[in-house]
Design an enzyme around this catalytic site. Structure first.
Site, PDB file in Angstrom:
ATOM      1  CD  GLU A   1      53.407 -23.750   6.533  1.00  3.47           C
ATOM      2  OE1 GLU A   1      53.766 -23.119   7.559  1.00  3.47           O
ATOM      3  OE2 GLU A   1      54.199 -24.263   5.744  1.00  3.47           O
TER       4      GLU A   1
ATOM      5  CB  CYS B   1      56.785 -25.464   8.229  1.00  2.00           C
ATOM      6  SG  CYS B   1      57.418 -24.422   6.914  1.00  2.00           S
TER       7      CYS B   1
END
Length: 612
Positions: free
Chosen positions: A320, A356
């Site tokens: 990720e 994020c």
């Protein structure tokens, strides 16, 4: 038409009752019976759940000590001269917190060995035992929210509100989901068969991999650390988590939350291990042959190093790598702008933009663009920046510090270049020297509008408190702008549920989308991950839980107890008596099993008789 005044019986139980009264009685009885059944089912279900619920055992953990409390570092950095230890400090003030010795390759080996020993026994535990550990962790977090938030704030610079939402809420939700749905996700699942294999039964089972690893980022020191641990131990694995050097001070305390739960439940706390080390030593972990799976949360340049290192031992990696998430505001959202505005501000400035799945770009269609810009400017200028732990009760802090000043030059340069190319800077735009905390890492809440897709700042993740507003001609153009950077982690769309909304959802190239909301998919444990430069693979949800398991396919005889088993027909037994007839025989079997229509299948039957 029925006469409801007619007397039903002249004698007996219903003596003197009229038809209308009888009808009311029956309807009332039916309604009562329905409610009674529903209530009974609900009560029995809750009783069974209560009876089978694993007991919660309370425990305590000593909070991390602050070395030389009050000492302020004039040039705060995790690297200190004269030592290889990691220097820990508060990003909001520069306060020195202590030193943490980095793990060596030998230390990593020992941690893995301890986890392996514990995992052998843990892998045999029931889901009931595993749920009990998670329930204890959940109870500890709920009872110690204030302390946990303060420790997270001190080590990462965020505010208490940001810690509550970004550390506590998402962690307890992951625990809740795993407790309620984890067993179902990992239960053996039956799979279909076919005509030729109708005497077989097919099952997929999910078994522990062994020891898995996670390399996590610093922006959410509690959640990023505990998230992989929760999934790993519920799947029957042991885990080694490499915490970030930037939040090394709190990592030991947060790890003890899980270790403490394992201990009080009678299990080996060595099942979970946390190591903090410098980047050059991390390769020893990522290439270690005893690691069965790696979850990486971080930047693209580092991900390439991790993937190359993991390839040495052929260890699979889920990566990720952040995103350039867009919030697309359609013209149909014009009446809902007051609500949407609050979501945009929270999504952009939570954790000082170090998120994020934070909103990196606001892409607005013509009818709402000017309204959004006009509403955002005074609100962003009013955001109060500081250290929530060091403020007076009468002082309010909306946004905290950034983890370090390492990105400040890059951000200032990108903003300056955008302004030079035609963007308008309406607020902020540079680092902030805080009047009370001059050694803290602060960046001004920034509003940059009229940003175009060709600007650098529109194509690279800022990961800071910067609100970019971009103009789109229509939904199709908005979608093209959103997809342009090819960093598709998450995204959000605001407007009416119509064909335009459906088209944007379909064409937006991301791993996750929230409709008329921000990051809602993470609050319900949907699979988390992106596409293109945002990474690959998924964690969270069923997909994430199964991803750290050995997915084993099992094909068994359905009627083996009756002697119904696979037997190789004489026509194709080695040595094959007649290869021509052998081929015709196998061809006939395939026609019977897969022929298109009854005619083809009948031809197969005739062929098999002819070549038997």
């Amino acid at each position: 038409m029925a006469d409801h005044s007619k007397v039903v019986q002249q004698e007996g139980f219903l003596l003197g009752w009229q038809e209308g009264e009888i009808e009311k009685l029956l309807w009332g009885a039916a309604l009562f019976a329905t409610v009674f059944v529903i209530v009974t089912i609900y009560a029995v279900t809750n009783f069974v759940e209560w009876f089978n619920k694993e007991p919660v055992i309370k425990y305590t953990i000593a909070q991390p000590a602050r070395s030389e409390e009050g000492k302020i570092l004039e040039k705060p950095s995790i690297k200190a001269s004269g030592t290889t230890a990691i220097q820990c400090y508060a990003p909001a003030t520069g306060e020195f917190l202590g030193f943490v010795n980095p793990a060596t390759p030998e230390g990593i080996d020992r941690a893995i060995e301890k986890a392996q020993t514990a995992q052998k026994k843990w892998s045999e535990t029931s889901f009931t035992k595993r749920r009990q550990v998670l329930r204890c962790i959940l109870a500890f977090i709920m009872e110690n929210q204030d302390e946990i938030c303060k420790i997270a704030c001190l080590d990462s610079g965020k505010t208490m509100v940001d810690a509550s939402l970004g550390e506590i809420l998402v962690t307890v939700e992951k625990l809740r989901w795993t407790i309620l749905h984890g067993e179902k996700a990992l239960k053996p699942s039956r799979r279909p068969t076919n005509l030729l294999m109708c005497y077989k039964k097919n099952t997929v089972v999910y078994e522990p991999l062994g020891i898995v690893a996670a390399l996590v980022s610093w922006n959410y020191p509690l959640h990023n650390l505990l998230g992989p641990m929760i999934s790993a131990i519920f799947a029957g694995n042991g885990i080694i988590v490499k915490a970030s050097e930037n939040t090394a001070w709190s990592s030991g305390y947060f790890t003890m939350i899980v270790k403490g739960a394992l201990h009080v439940c009678g299990h080996d706390p060595n099942l979970v291990q946390t190591v903090v080390t410098w980047p050059q030593t991390a390769n020893h972990l990522t290439s270690h042959p005893s690691i069965s799976h790696i979850t990486f949360i971080g930047s693209r340049p580092v991900a390439k190093i991790v993937a190359a290192s993991a390839a040495k031992s052929l260890t699979p990696v889920v990566a990720e790598l952040g995103g350039k998430d867009a919030a697309i505001i359609l013209d149909s959202a014009v009446k809902d702008l007051p609500r949407i505005l609050e979501i945009l501000l929270r999504g952009t400035f939570q954790a000082a933009g170090q998120n994020c799945i934070g909103i990196e770009r606001i892409i607005a269609c013509p009818k709402v663009y000017d309204k959004i810009v006009l509403a955002l400017e005074p609100r962003i200028k009013a955001i109060r920046v500081g250290s929530i732990l060091d403020s007076k009760p009468s002082e309010h802090v909306d946004m905290g510090a950034m983890i370090s000043d390492a990105s400040f030059d890059r951000l200032e340069k990108a903003i300056q270049e955008a302004v030079k190319d035609g963007a308008r800077l309406l607020a902020g735009g540079k680092r902030l020297i805080h009047t009370a905390h001059r050694y803290g890492h602060y960046f001004q809440p920034t509003l940059l509008v009229d940003v175009t897709r060709d600007m650098t700042i529109a194509n690279e993740e800022c990961f800071g408190p910067i609100c970019l507003v971009m103009r789109a001609e229509n939904p199709e153009d908005a979608c093209m702008i959103a997809n342009s950077p090819k960093i598709g982690l998450g995204g959000s769309i605001y407007g009416d549920y119509d064909y335009r909304m459906d088209a944007v959802i379909k064409h937006l190239r991301t791993g996750m989308i929230a409709v008329n909301d921000f990051a809602a998919y993470y609050a319900v444990q949907l699979p988390f991950g992106g596409v293109d430069k945002a990474g690959y693979g998924r964690f969270a949800g069923e997909e994430g839980l199964r991803g750290i398991c050995n997915t084993k396919a099992l094909c068994e005889d359905r009627f083996g107890w009756l002697g119904v088993k696979t037997a190789i027909p004489p026509r194709i037994q080695y040595p094959i008596p007649d290869t021509t007839k052998g081929f015709e025989f196998t061809k006939a079997i395939i026609e019977i099993g897969y022929g298109v229509g009854a005619k083809d299948r009948w031809a197969g039957i005739k062929r098999i008789i002819k070549n038997r």
